[in-house]
Design a protein around this motif. Structure first.
Motif, PDB file in Angstrom:
ATOM      1  N   UNK A   1       0.833  -1.206   0.000  1.00 20.45           N
ATOM      2  CA  UNK A   1       0.000   0.000   0.000  1.00 20.45           C
ATOM      3  C   UNK A   1       0.862   1.249   0.000  1.00 20.45           C
ATOM      4  N   UNK A   2       2.054   1.157   0.618  1.00 15.95           N
ATOM      5  CA  UNK A   2       2.947   2.314   0.606  1.00 15.95           C
ATOM      6  C   UNK A   2       3.401   2.609  -0.811  1.00 15.95           C
ATOM      7  N   UNK A   3       3.721   1.547  -1.562  1.00 19.43           N
ATOM      8  CA  UNK A   3       4.135   1.772  -2.951  1.00 19.43           C
ATOM      9  C   UNK A   3       2.990   2.392  -3.741  1.00 19.43           C
ATOM     10  N   UNK A   4       1.758   1.902  -3.498  1.00 23.22           N
ATOM     11  CA  UNK A   4       0.591   2.490  -4.166  1.00 23.22           C
ATOM     12  C   UNK A   4       0.422   3.954  -3.812  1.00 23.22           C
ATOM     13  N   UNK A   5       0.650   4.291  -2.513  1.00 23.67           N
ATOM     14  CA  UNK A   5       0.542   5.681  -2.083  1.00 23.67           C
ATOM     15  C   UNK A   5       1.550   6.544  -2.824  1.00 23.67           C
ATOM     16  N   UNK A   6       2.780   6.006  -2.980  1.00 24.50           N
ATOM     17  CA  UNK A   6       3.820   6.749  -3.695  1.00 24.50           C
ATOM     18  C   UNK A   6       3.365   7.065  -5.118  1.00 24.50           C
ATOM     19  N   UNK A   7       2.800   6.051  -5.798  1.00 27.77           N
ATOM     20  CA  UNK A   7       2.378   6.261  -7.186  1.00 27.77           C
ATOM     21  C   UNK A   7       1.255   7.297  -7.234  1.00 27.77           C
ATOM     22  N   UNK A   8       0.244   7.132  -6.331  1.00 26.59           N
ATOM     23  CA  UNK A   8      -0.890   8.063  -6.345  1.00 26.59           C
ATOM     24  C   UNK A   8      -0.424   9.486  -6.037  1.00 26.59           C
ATOM     25  N   UNK A   9       0.495   9.610  -5.062  1.00 21.43           N
ATOM     26  CA  UNK A   9       1.006  10.929  -4.718  1.00 21.43           C
ATOM     27  C   UNK A   9       1.746  11.564  -5.880  1.00 21.43           C
ATOM     28  N   UNK A  10       2.520  10.744  -6.601  1.00 18.24           N
ATOM     29  CA  UNK A  10       3.273  11.256  -7.744  1.00 18.24           C
ATOM     30  C   UNK A  10       2.336  11.798  -8.821  1.00 18.24           C
TER      31      UNK A  10
ATOM     32  N   UNK B   1       4.762  10.521   2.844  1.00 17.44           N
ATOM     33  CA  UNK B   1       4.136   9.483   3.672  1.00 17.44           C
ATOM     34  C   UNK B   1       4.335   8.117   3.034  1.00 17.44           C
ATOM     35  N   UNK B   2       4.172   8.044   1.694  1.00 13.75           N
ATOM     36  CA  UNK B   2       4.387   6.772   1.000  1.00 13.75           C
ATOM     37  C   UNK B   2       5.813   6.289   1.154  1.00 13.75           C
ATOM     38  N   UNK B   3       6.784   7.226   1.028  1.00 14.28           N
ATOM     39  CA  UNK B   3       8.191   6.852   1.158  1.00 14.28           C
ATOM     40  C   UNK B   3       8.479   6.297   2.546  1.00 14.28           C
ATOM     41  N   UNK B   4       7.966   6.998   3.569  1.00 15.29           N
ATOM     42  CA  UNK B   4       8.220   6.570   4.940  1.00 15.29           C
ATOM     43  C   UNK B   4       7.615   5.192   5.202  1.00 15.29           C
ATOM     44  N   UNK B   5       6.362   4.999   4.713  1.00 16.03           N
ATOM     45  CA  UNK B   5       5.704   3.723   4.974  1.00 16.03           C
ATOM     46  C   UNK B   5       6.370   2.591   4.209  1.00 16.03           C
ATOM     47  N   UNK B   6       6.944   2.908   3.042  1.00 16.56           N
ATOM     48  CA  UNK B   6       7.707   1.877   2.337  1.00 16.56           C
ATOM     49  C   UNK B   6       8.894   1.455   3.196  1.00 16.56           C
ATOM     50  N   UNK B   7       9.505   2.425   3.886  1.00 17.27           N
ATOM     51  CA  UNK B   7      10.589   2.094   4.811  1.00 17.27           C
ATOM     52  C   UNK B   7      10.095   1.198   5.932  1.00 17.27           C
ATOM     53  N   UNK B   8       8.877   1.486   6.452  1.00 18.00           N
ATOM     54  CA  UNK B   8       8.308   0.620   7.493  1.00 18.00           C
ATOM     55  C   UNK B   8       8.072  -0.777   6.938  1.00 18.00           C
ATOM     56  N   UNK B   9       7.572  -0.832   5.698  1.00 16.32           N
ATOM     57  CA  UNK B   9       7.242  -2.116   5.088  1.00 16.32           C
ATOM     58  C   UNK B   9       8.457  -2.985   4.845  1.00 16.32           C
ATOM     59  N   UNK B  10       9.652  -2.364   4.696  1.00 13.73           N
ATOM     60  CA  UNK B  10      10.858  -3.167   4.483  1.00 13.73           C
ATOM     61  C   UNK B  10      11.223  -3.935   5.744  1.00 13.73           C
ATOM     62  N   UNK B  11      10.956  -3.311   6.901  1.00 16.69           N
ATOM     63  CA  UNK B  11      11.048  -4.067   8.146  1.00 16.69           C
ATOM     64  C   UNK B  11      12.435  -4.411   8.647  1.00 16.69           C
ATOM     65  N   UNK B  12      13.490  -3.862   8.073  1.00 13.37           N
ATOM     66  CA  UNK B  12      14.831  -4.132   8.605  1.00 13.37           C
ATOM     67  C   UNK B  12      15.285  -2.932   9.435  1.00 13.37           C
ATOM     68  N   UNK B  13      16.201  -3.139  10.408  1.00 10.53           N
ATOM     69  CA  UNK B  13      16.692  -1.993  11.188  1.00 10.53           C
ATOM     70  C   UNK B  13      17.336  -0.926  10.294  1.00 10.53           C
ATOM     71  N   UNK B  14      18.031  -1.347   9.239  1.00  9.31           N
ATOM     72  CA  UNK B  14      18.667  -0.361   8.355  1.00  9.31           C
ATOM     73  C   UNK B  14      17.609   0.530   7.716  1.00  9.31           C
TER      74      UNK B  14
END
Lengths: 115, 503
Positions: free
Chosen positions: B283-292, B313-326
């Motif tokens: 959904x974060x990737x979808x948000x990125x596309x819609x925002x663009x 917001x989409x970029x940040x949530x994509x970071x959450x979705x990756x789920x790694x500490x990095x």
């Protein structure tokens, strides 16, 4: 009692949801109120339904979980404030935009713009 | 005194907000200085908490000395302290800007502003799921009134949508909290994490339902794909200092997702761990596309910035979705940058609108501006930062995030994030050249803008070069924060086993 309680909560939330999806502000506000009633009932049942339970006095024995009651009280207060605000906002929108549609226009308007 | 520091970010704005709501409380000048000084004090407290949390200590404040898991606790760890600091800096910029005249367009601006600050700070501090709800309501109720500050048709119309959606969201939040309480028997987040380990298997479904309902609520705040439609219009209609403060509101959602799913549904939760990941990522990737798409289509500068908030917001949530500490570490760096810069751009858009008179912030030919040169310079800095062009902070944030993606995720994230950056450059350069260069012949118009507005915008936009200069220490801090989040046991031990810093 459980099934009666569940049916009551379910009917309330179904009606609330239907009204919230209406196009005019009054049904929407009523819908939100019904929804908050349903939520309050639901929260209340979350400690488990006990009949003839006492308040917590000596700690031992059969007593009702007091925490959901505290939560419901908080939720009722917040819900009241929010409903009051939503009513005032709806009246203000009615005054400023000349109609009570949530999008600020009547159906006739949108049909005209489509033509 | 020092042990009460944790509660001050909530109490200070509360007391000042109540005082400021008394209408007979002094003149405009007095109200303004009181509001600015309180915000400054909150910033100082946040800095002290940040320094205290930076050594990895998890401190808590038990109100009324009811020890967790029974009482109400406020918890400060690295993440909370970082968010408090960010809120304080953003609020300082907005409130100084508001002193340039926006606060007098309606009543009670400063009082409501302090209440909103209290709600945001409380949401970042609380260690309890139900109090998260309460502080959400506090910040929302203040934001409803602030959104309407000054009145006007477009504000009321977008406020109706915003209020109704958020009231429905609150109902869902309560249902989710109720389900989780029913299943685990506690509301303290650390205690809930500890109890999920020994959860009977037949309650798994109930907890999953509650957890995903919470995701819907936080997604509504964070403006994730199917739930973002309220955002662009509300942000574009809000008065400038309010819109700038709203830049932190989507981040409250991101924070709540990070906090709840790393602490309660962390690695220890067995088959319930990381149950939000697949949902958030796509959904974060979808948000990125819609925002663009929105950024490219926007015909108004304020709407353009609102869609840039959506992209962030989409970029940040994509970071959450990756789920790694990095990924978490890089998203926190990007969060600092994007909140402050988009806040600054909202303020700047309002200044440009004031100088252009009737054309306002619409991206059309208008009259030349009196202070066009200075505004154009600020706009250039802000646009370069938000689009992610080097040497400003956006570039560093994006590179960190792109680097943190793993092989399978790169395939999706790299093209989408890079194209959204390109779209932002195109849209912003088109907007900038129309606003500043393609002006009609004629006299320069517009009165000189008040000094507080320049100070507010300057403060927020100056953080972008500052974040580049301090990239090393900030990055170390966010990395340590991500490690702390990845290790929820530390939090559980600190709160439940009584090993924490008892006040």
């Amino acid at each position: 009692m459980e099934s009666l309680y569940a049916i009551t909560t379910g009917v309330l939330s179904a009606c609330g949801l239907y009204l919230t999806l209406r196009g005019r502000t009054f049904p929407v506000v009523v819908g939100l109120t019904l929804l908050s009633y349903a939520v309050n009932l639901f929260l209340f049942s979350m400690g488990g339904l006990t009949t003839d339970g006492a308040v917590v006095l000596d700690g031992a024995g059969d007593y009702a979980d007091p925490l959901p009651q505290a939560l419901v009280l908080t939720a009722i207060v917040i819900g009241f404030a929010m409903t009051a605000f939503a009513v005032i906002l709806a009246m203000r929108a009615r005054g400023d935009m000349g109609n009570d549609h949530v999008d600020g226009r009547t159906r006739e308007d949108s049909e005209e713009s489509r033509r | 005194m020092i042990q009460h520091l944790i509660v001050l970010p909530v109490v200070l704005p509360l007391v000042m907000g109540v005082l400021l709501l008394l209408t007979r409380f002094g003149s405009t000048g007095l109200k303004r200085s009181a509001s600015v000084i309180t915000t400054l004090l909150v910033a100082v407290v946040a800095l002290a908490l940040l320094l205290r949390a930076s050594n990895g200590e998890i401190a808590y404040y038990a109100l009324g000395d009811w020890q967790p898991p029974f009482g109400i606790v406020l918890v400060v760890d690295r993440l909370s302290a970082l968010m408090l600091m960010l809120t304080a800096v953003l609020a300082l910029g907005s409130v100084i800007f508001a002193c340039g005249g926006d606060d007098e367009k309606g009543s009670n601006f400063h009082g409501l502003f302090q209440f909103q600050l209290m709600g945001i700070n409380g949401a970042f501090l609380t260690g309890d799921l139900f109090n998260l709800f309460v502080f959400f309501e506090v910040l929302l109720l203040a934001s409803y009134a602030l959104l309407l500050h000054g009145g006007g048709k477009s504000r009321i119309q977008s406020a109706v949508h915003y209020v109704v959606l958020n009231l429905a969201g609150s109902a869902l939040f309560l249902i989710a909290v109720g389900v989780l309480y029913g299943a685990t028997g506690t509301l303290n987040m650390a205690d809930m994490a500890a109890r999920l380990v020994e959860l009977p298997a037949e309650r798994d479904g109930l907890v999953t339902a509650g957890a995903l309902l919470l995701l819907v609520v936080f997604g509504l705040k964070a403006a994730i794909l199917p739930l973002y439609f309220w955002l662009p219009r509300a942000y574009a209609a809000a008065p400038a200092p309010v819109a700038a403060l709203f830049a932190i509101m989507t981040k409250v959602g991101v924070y709540a997702i990070l906090r709840v799913y790393s602490l309660i549904f962390g690695d220890n939760a067995g088959n319930l761990s990381a149950l939000e990941q697949p949902w958030v990522w796509w959904m974060a990737l979808g948000t990125l596309v819609a925002g663009t798409v929105g950024v490219l289509a926007a015909r108004d500068l304020r709407l353009l910035v609102a869609y840039l908030v959506l992209v962030s917001a989409g970029t940040l949530l994509a970071g959450v979705g990756m789920g790694t500490p990095a990924a978490t570490a890089s998203l926190l760096y990007y969060l600092l940058h994007t909140t402050l810069v988009t806040g600054g751009l909202f303020l700047l858009a309002d200044m440009i609108g004031q100088q252009r008179g009737k054309a306002g912030t619409r991206i059309v030919k208008g009259r030349p501006m009196t202070q066009g040169g200075a505004l154009a310079t600020l706009f250039f800095i802000g646009a370069a930062a938000v689009a992610g062009l080097p040497p400003l902070s956006g570039a560093i944030g994006k590179v960190l995030l792109l680097d943190a993606a793993e092989a399978g995720q790169r395939l999706w994230l790299w093209p989408i994030l890079l194209i959204s950056g390109l779209a932002a450059i195109i849209a912003l350069s088109r907007a900038g050249s129309t606003l500043f260069w393609r002006s009609q012949d004629g006299d320069r118009g517009g009165a000189a803008l008040p000094r507080p507005q320049w100070v507010g915008v300057g403060l927020l936009l100056a953080t972008s070069p500052l974040l580049v200069a301090l990239a090393g220490p900030v990055n170390d801090y966010t990395r340590a924060t991500a490690d702390q989040l990845d290790n929820p046991d530390a939090m559980v031990n600190a709160l439940i086993s009584g090993n924490g810093d008892t006040p």
